[in-house]
Design a protein around this motif. Structure first.
Motif, short mmCIF file in Angstrom:
data_model
loop_
_atom_site.label_atom_id
_atom_site.label_comp_id
_atom_site.label_asym_id
_atom_site.label_seq_id
_atom_site.Cartn_x
_atom_site.Cartn_y
_atom_site.Cartn_z
N GLN A 1 0.82 -1.20 0.00
CA GLN A 1 0.00 0.00 0.00
C GLN A 1 0.87 1.27 0.00
OE1 GLN A 1 -2.23 1.10 3.59
NE2 GLN A 1 -4.06 1.27 2.34
N ARG A 2 0.60 2.17 -0.91
CA ARG A 2 1.26 3.47 -1.05
C ARG A 2 2.77 3.37 -1.31
NH1 ARG A 2 -1.40 4.56 3.63
NH2 ARG A 2 0.54 5.01 4.71
N TRP B 1 1.76 2.17 -6.50
CA TRP B 1 0.45 1.87 -5.90
C TRP B 1 -0.35 3.17 -5.86
CZ3 TRP B 1 -3.01 3.08 -2.14
CH2 TRP B 1 -3.89 2.09 -1.68
N MET B 2 -1.38 3.28 -6.69
CA MET B 2 -2.12 4.54 -6.82
C MET B 2 -3.40 4.56 -5.99
SD MET B 2 -0.12 6.19 -8.84
CE MET B 2 -0.98 7.58 -9.58
N ARG C 1 -0.23 10.49 -3.35
CA ARG C 1 -1.02 11.29 -4.28
C ARG C 1 -1.61 12.44 -3.49
NH1 ARG C 1 -4.98 7.44 -7.68
NH2 ARG C 1 -5.13 9.22 -9.08
N TYR D 1 -9.45 3.76 2.60
CA TYR D 1 -9.02 2.96 1.44
C TYR D 1 -7.52 3.02 1.22
CZ TYR D 1 -13.88 2.37 0.61
OH TYR D 1 -15.19 2.02 0.77
N CYS D 2 -6.90 4.21 1.38
CA CYS D 2 -5.46 4.27 1.15
C CYS D 2 -4.69 4.57 2.43
CB CYS D 2 -5.12 5.27 0.05
SG CYS D 2 -5.50 6.97 0.46
N GLY D 3 -5.40 4.85 3.52
CA GLY D 3 -4.72 5.03 4.81
C GLY D 3 -4.05 6.38 5.00
N VAL D 4 -4.23 7.29 4.04
CA VAL D 4 -3.61 8.61 4.15
C VAL D 4 -4.43 9.49 5.08
CG1 VAL D 4 -3.33 10.77 2.84
CG2 VAL D 4 -2.39 8.65 1.94
N ALA E 1 -5.65 12.68 5.33
CA ALA E 1 -5.78 13.76 4.35
C ALA E 1 -6.49 14.95 4.99
CB ALA E 1 -6.58 13.29 3.15
N GLU F 1 -7.63 18.27 0.44
CA GLU F 1 -7.40 17.13 -0.44
C GLU F 1 -8.69 16.33 -0.65
OE1 GLU F 1 -3.37 15.00 -0.27
OE2 GLU F 1 -3.76 15.55 1.80
N TYR G 1 -8.09 14.30 -4.25
CA TYR G 1 -6.69 14.49 -4.66
C TYR G 1 -5.80 13.30 -4.29
CZ TYR G 1 -7.23 19.32 -6.19
OH TYR G 1 -7.58 20.44 -6.88
N GLY G 2 -6.44 12.20 -3.87
CA GLY G 2 -5.66 11.03 -3.50
C GLY G 2 -6.12 9.83 -4.30
N CYS G 3 -6.61 8.81 -3.59
CA CYS G 3 -6.96 7.57 -4.28
C CYS G 3 -8.28 7.68 -5.03
CB CYS G 3 -7.01 6.42 -3.28
SG CYS G 3 -8.29 6.60 -2.02
N LYS H 1 -11.34 7.59 -3.85
CA LYS H 1 -12.45 6.80 -3.31
C LYS H 1 -13.38 7.63 -2.43
CE LYS H 1 -10.76 3.05 -5.10
NZ LYS H 1 -11.31 2.66 -6.39
#
Lengths: 184, 112
Positions: free
Chosen positions: A48-49, A61-62, A135, B8-11, B13, B17, B60-62, B64
């Motif tokens: 992931q990432r 990984w997007m 991203r 979903y991506c764990g960021v 944010a 974003e 601005y990320g995944c 989702k």
């Protein structure tokens, strides 16, 4: 077009020519999908990432169902067709986006600070490690960035905002604008 | 400033974003529904002082969509959870009950 060739600032900014890119969407849990993209890129499947790139080839990984395949631009068109054929019996999509994105490499002592000035991302060395892909946005445009090492970052965005990005990076890396935040 | 962790991506944010997607857990009333149902689906929204559930998109990320629970007074974030659900998860409701005993939202409350 703003020219970066003679740019001299806190970091060097170089536009990368000839970077091919395929966008791939599919089921990350399917072994056939993972094998197909790994075989094409010649690297392990990214966590992931993560960005796993060696010599201009690799996988980014997007999102949970989207990868970016990095490869030489001359190979992109054929690789797209081959991969699409390989994934024909799966719910997957492959697109050649080499013309749609532009890559910049920024290199120098204050690369973390240059990014931190532009993006709402915690660039502290304990948080953002080399190999992590993020991203986000730089100023007003969607961007992805990863660190190759402590001194080098790769940034990419839509080619339609290439000029904006070039100017943005040049301003953030102006030689008189050092904050030295991450050197403390 | 709001900071949501994308499930979903764990960021983690921050607000710029993300794109706000309005109230969560609406039931869509489309063709064939009664005028009253259609009107309330289109126009009637909660406007709570306190606990609220919303949809957000990590634009601005995944890219989702996800759900988020926050307090409209303090902007405290109780948590984020998958978009593939029609109601807040038990875990989120438990977290909110600990921080805002006696909370309620639509026909939901801390006990339920």
């Amino acid at each position: 077009m703003s020219d970066l060739k003679n740019f001299d600032g806190l970091v060097s900014i170089r536009e990368i020519e000839g970077q091919g890119m395929l966008v791939v969407r599919g089921d990350f849990s399917a072994p056939a999908f993972r094998e197909a993209v790994c075989a094409l890129a010649g690297v392990d499947f990214p966590e992931q990432r993560q960005a796993v790139v060696r010599d201009g080839r690799g996988l980014l990984w997007m999102s949970p169902d989207e990868l970016m395949v990095m490869l030489p631009r001359a190979e992109a068109s054929r690789a797209r067709a081959d991969l699409a054929a390989k994934l024909a019996d799966q719910h997957a999509l492959v697109g050649d986006v080499s013309d749609a994105r532009v890559h910049f490499q920024i290199e120098g002592r204050v690369v973390r600070e240059t990014i931190a000035k532009l993006a709402p991302v915690d660039m502290h060395p304990d948080v953002f490690a080399p190999g992590t892909l993020r991203r986000t946005r730089f100023g007003q445009v969607a961007t992805a960035v990863w660190l190759l090492d402590e001194r080098t970052a790769r940034v990419f965005c839509f080619r339609s905002v290439r000029d904006y990005m070039a100017k943005l990076l040049a301003v953030a890396a102006d030689e008189k604008s050092e904050v030295a935040y991450f050197q403390k | 400033m709001l900071i949501f962790t994308c499930p979903y991506c764990g960021v983690a944010a921050e607000e710029t974003e993300l794109a706000a997607g309005g109230e969560a857990h609406l039931t869509r009333f489309g063709p064939g529904s009664s005028d009253d149902d259609f009107e309330s689906y289109l126009f009637t929204r909660e406007n709570p002082k306190g606990v609220h559930f919303e949809r957000w998109r990590h634009v601005y990320g995944c890219g989702k969509w996800f759900h988020a629970a926050r307090c409209t007074v303090s902007n405290e974030v109780f948590g984020t959870y998958s978009a593939q659900t029609t109601e807040p998860t038990a875990e989120i409701r438990e977290t909110i009950s600990k921080k805002r005993p006696g909370w309620s939202w639509r026909d939901m409350n801390g006990e339920g």
